[in-house]
Enzyme design. Structure first.
Site, PDB file in Angstrom:
ATOM      1  N   SER A   1       0.824  -1.197   0.000  1.00  0.00           N
ATOM      2  CA  SER A   1       0.000   0.000   0.000  1.00  0.00           C
ATOM      3  C   SER A   1       0.869   1.262   0.000  1.00  0.00           C
ATOM      4  O   SER A   1       1.587   1.511  -0.962  1.00  0.00           O
ATOM      5  CB  SER A   1      -0.949  -0.048   1.199  1.00  0.00           C
ATOM      6  OG  SER A   1      -1.924   0.954   1.117  1.00  0.00           O
TER       7      SER A   1
ATOM      8  N   HIS B   1      -7.564  -5.549  -0.453  1.00  0.00           N
ATOM      9  CA  HIS B   1      -6.376  -4.765  -0.111  1.00  0.00           C
ATOM     10  C   HIS B   1      -5.621  -5.305   1.105  1.00  0.00           C
ATOM     11  O   HIS B   1      -4.391  -5.368   1.105  1.00  0.00           O
ATOM     12  CB  HIS B   1      -6.802  -3.314   0.144  1.00  0.00           C
ATOM     13  CG  HIS B   1      -5.673  -2.342   0.237  1.00  0.00           C
ATOM     14  ND1 HIS B   1      -4.988  -1.874  -0.864  1.00  0.00           N
ATOM     15  CD2 HIS B   1      -5.095  -1.739   1.310  1.00  0.00           C
ATOM     16  CE1 HIS B   1      -4.049  -1.029  -0.480  1.00  0.00           C
ATOM     17  NE2 HIS B   1      -4.093  -0.924   0.831  1.00  0.00           N
TER      18      HIS B   1
END
Length: 401
Positions: free
Chosen positions: A172, A375
């Protein structure tokens, strides 16, 4: 999110907070285990290192120098730096334990594993020049992490190990800062053997996460919300997380829905044991500027990967132009691999496509075959070893030889 869903979500929050607060009255809050302690508890050697950036921030790096399973402390061990995401810290790379987590798998594959911590997070909360309580301490965003913190970590690791290059992996925001570093400081391409971007985040035009639905900062937001600490680690919050996310927790539905709203729909891959380990040490704090910068890239600067937007007047003063400059992704020439997923609510596949088109010398574009992968699954999924970590290690070995 419709009104009914919002109402149910509010009920879940009230329910879980009530349980957590009642529980905290009768139970002693557990001490938070540091990264180096957690590593040792899992049977690996660990070290804690401190390095000071040129602008005075003191960063804490942790290290798994070798593997007791391999007894390789006297052998050559290629160095790799793992860098966490937004509101995270080095503990994210340990979630799931030795059989699943990337840090342990790399150590058992023969690597010298370093775990970074960006300025302002749980482990990097000191400066040689500024008080933690001053707004000036928080006057940074992921631009400074990419242009200052990561290069400082890399140079320190090279100095300690005596190696000329390292491998890099980020999740990320850990990918964002890598793109920033090589775009702005292209000399660091020569210090990277290979780089591995898990849930790569640069463009946010198509993000579906609720994080993008709360409004786009700009104007007055930049003035009121800038230079603040966002979501510091708190023992009561961690206890609440334990209660909500425990395997038999009475509020599991809240825990799952929080991650669903943030990371992308679907949580069938989540290893609740790994998730519980994660929430014991998260959130890990950051500057509000980091969030504002991301929100700008999903709002009025959607479709761009550019520096912080301060408004035309201040942009002219800082950048010499009315709009913030784009990061120079053409400067990235180090072997770089992307690992993305179909169900990522933050770093959408369409935005990954844009990123792929911008990096001309991309070494690999891997799409996780499990279409439900989201994610956070890159660090908490039951199948993350097979879906992500083993492909990462396989690609790293292509650059050792």
């Amino acid at each position: 999110m419709n009104i009914a869903t919002t109402f149910l979500f509010a009920i879940y929050i009230i329910d879980a907070v009530a349980i957590a607060l009642a529980d905290s009255v009768t139970c002693v809050l557990r001490e938070i285990i540091r990264t180096d302690e957690r590593i040792r508890l899992n049977g690996y050697p660990s070290e804690s290192h401190y390095v000071t950036t040129p602008d005075g921030y003191v960063l804490n790096l942790f290290r798994i120098p070798y593997s007791n399973n391999l007894k390789n402390e006297n052998l050559y061990r290629p160095a790799i730096l793992l860098q966490h995401g937004l509101l995270s810290n080095s503990d994210c790379w340990l979630s799931g334990g030795p059989d699943h987590a990337l840090a342990y798998l790399l150590a058992d594959a023969g690597f010298d594993v370093w775990l970074g911590n960006a300025r302002g997070n749980t482990y990097s909360r000191n400066s040689t020049t500024i008080s933690l309580n001053s707004p000036k301490f928080w006057h940074f965003d992921w631009h400074e992490i990419g242009t200052i913190d990561i290069p400082t970590m890399i140079d320190y690791i090279l100095k300690i190990t005596g190696q000329r290059k390292i491998h890099y992996a980020g999740h990320s925001q850990g990918t964002t800062v890598y793109f920033v570093m090589l775009s702005e400081r292209k000399e660091y391409n020569k210090k990277i053997k290979s780089a591995h971007m898990l849930a790569p985040c640069a463009f946010f035009e198509h993000g579906t996460s609720m994080a993008f639905k709360v409004g786009t900062p700009g104007g007055i937001y930049n003035q009121v919300l800038a230079d603040m600490e966002l979501m510091p680690q708190n023992r009561l919050v961690n206890r609440f997380g334990d209660t909500a996310c425990g395997i038999d927790g009475p509020s599991k539905i809240l825990c799952k829905n929080i991650w669903l709203l943030f990371a992308g729909e679907g949580y069938q891959n989540t290893n609740l044991t790994a998730l519980q380990e994660l929430v014991e040490t998260h959130p890990g704090s950051c500057s509000s500027n980091q969030g504002i910068h991301y929100m700008q890239l999903s709002g009025h600067n959607a479709g761009r990967f550019c520096q912080m937007d301060y408004g035309e007047k201040k942009n002219e003063k800082i950048y010499g132009q009315a709009t913030p400059p784009d990061y120079k992704l053409d400067n990235i020439v180090a072997p770089t691999y992307l690992y993305s997923s179909n169900n990522d609510g933050l770093c959408n596949p369409q935005d990954v496509d844009t990123l792929v088109s911008k990096i001309k010398n991309l070494a690999g574009d891997y799409r996780v075959p499990d279409l439900s992968f989201n994610h956070l699954d890159f660090i908490v999924a039951k199948n993350m070893r097979r879906m992500v970590n083993e492909p990462v290690i396989k690609n790293i070995f292509k650059h050792e030889g």
